[in-house]
Design a protein around this motif. Structure first.
Motif, short mmCIF file in Angstrom:
data_model
loop_
_atom_site.label_atom_id
_atom_site.label_comp_id
_atom_site.label_asym_id
_atom_site.label_seq_id
_atom_site.Cartn_x
_atom_site.Cartn_y
_atom_site.Cartn_z
N TRP A 49 4.74 34.55 35.67
CA TRP A 49 4.15 33.20 35.68
C TRP A 49 4.22 32.66 37.11
CZ3 TRP A 49 5.13 27.98 36.56
CH2 TRP A 49 4.35 27.05 35.84
N TYR A 53 4.54 22.28 40.10
CA TYR A 53 4.82 20.99 39.45
C TYR A 53 4.69 19.90 40.51
CZ TYR A 53 6.54 23.14 35.16
OH TYR A 53 6.63 23.83 33.97
N GLY A 79 16.97 21.33 35.47
CA GLY A 79 16.39 22.66 35.59
C GLY A 79 16.27 23.09 37.05
N ALA A 80 15.74 24.29 37.24
CA ALA A 80 15.60 24.82 38.60
C ALA A 80 14.59 23.98 39.39
CB ALA A 80 15.16 26.28 38.54
N CYS A 81 13.50 23.59 38.71
CA CYS A 81 12.44 22.82 39.40
C CYS A 81 12.94 21.45 39.80
CB CYS A 81 11.22 22.70 38.49
SG CYS A 81 10.41 24.27 38.18
N TYR A 102 19.37 25.60 33.30
CA TYR A 102 18.04 26.23 33.27
C TYR A 102 17.19 25.72 32.09
CZ TYR A 102 14.53 29.87 32.93
OH TYR A 102 13.35 30.54 32.85
N ILE A 103 15.91 25.49 32.37
CA ILE A 103 14.98 25.09 31.30
C ILE A 103 14.12 26.31 30.98
CG2 ILE A 103 13.07 23.56 30.67
CD1 ILE A 103 14.23 21.57 32.80
N CYS A 105 11.20 27.85 29.59
CA CYS A 105 9.86 27.67 29.03
C CYS A 105 9.41 28.97 28.35
CB CYS A 105 8.86 27.31 30.12
SG CYS A 105 9.18 25.75 30.93
N GLU A 112 13.97 33.70 38.80
CA GLU A 112 13.02 32.63 39.16
C GLU A 112 13.30 32.13 40.58
OE1 GLU A 112 12.52 30.03 35.90
OE2 GLU A 112 11.83 28.34 37.07
N ASP A 128 6.77 27.23 41.51
CA ASP A 128 7.73 27.88 40.60
C ASP A 128 7.19 29.27 40.25
OD1 ASP A 128 9.63 28.47 38.70
OD2 ASP A 128 8.75 27.21 37.15
N ASP A 130 8.08 32.98 38.28
CA ASP A 130 8.96 33.61 37.29
C ASP A 130 8.69 35.11 37.22
OD1 ASP A 130 9.19 30.89 36.75
OD2 ASP A 130 9.07 31.11 34.58
N1 SME Z 1 12.41 27.26 34.31
C1 SME Z 1 11.98 26.06 34.97
C2 SME Z 1 10.99 25.31 34.12
C3 SME Z 1 9.57 25.64 34.39
S1 SME Z 1 9.05 27.10 33.71
O1 SME Z 1 9.86 28.24 34.18
C4 SME Z 1 7.45 27.40 33.94
C5 SME Z 1 13.19 25.21 35.31
O2 SME Z 1 14.33 25.54 34.98
O3 SME Z 1 12.99 24.17 35.94
#
Ligand code: SME
Length: 157
Positions: A49, A53, A79-81, A102-103, A105, A112, A128, A130
């Motif tokens: 991916w 953002y 999250g990472a972003c 971590y989020i 998705c 990442e 971002d 992945d």
């Molecule tokens: N994993 C990201 C969220 C965005 S998705 O990977 C597309 C995060 O932890 O911010």
């Protein structure tokens, strides 16, 4: 990572940057140029991916991307972003499962990288990326992706 592999990666990024600069056309919509750059990243780096953002107040909102449907809103700092946006610094997760905030998705993502796009001192977006593989990203990616972020900033101007 072996020296050979890392050299190969540098060459790949140099090609990506050359192609990105050649593809950007300011008679097109900004989204078209950004989508093309993200496509170059996704397919040349073999990613799961690739997206952006936008940083908007206390939130990050999904921008152009290549790949599966993704989380559309992320709180700044989460999250990472959100962390990369808050700290104006690149975040590299070698193994996403080891990053408590971590989020997820997509369950396919194993590692990442998130790189901020800056105008002056302000983070206006994050890139971002992945990968389905663990340990996929390192300082070489950080170095070249900050150049890609600069090309994207020029697209916005
Ligand atoms: N994993 C990201 C969220 C965005 S998705 O990977 C597309 C995060 O932890 O911010």
């Amino acid at each position: 990572m072996t020296v050979e592999y890392s050299k190969k990666k540098e060459g790949t990024y140099e090609d990506i940057i050359r192609q990105a600069e050649a593809l950007v056309d300011n008679t097109l919509e900004k989204y078209t140029n950004l989508s093309n750059i993200l496509s170059l990243l996704k397919y040349n780096l073999n990613l799961f991916w690739a997206g952006m953002y936008w940083v908007s107040g206390d939130e990050l909102k999904l921008g152009p991307f290549q790949g599966r449907v993704a989380c559309t809103k992320i709180k700044r700092g989460k999250g990472a972003c959100g962390k990369a946006a808050e700290e104006a610094k690149t975040v590299i997760l070698k193994n996403v499962l080891k990053f408590p905030a971590y989020i997820a998705c997509h369950s396919e993502t194993k590692s990442e990288i998130v790189v901020p796009g800056m105008i002056g001192k302000e983070v206006v977006f994050v890139i971002d990326l992945d990968s389905r593989k663990y340990n996929y990203f390192d300082e070489t990616d950080e170095f070249y992706l900050s150049k890609v972020a600069d090309i994207m900033v020029k697209v916005l101007n």
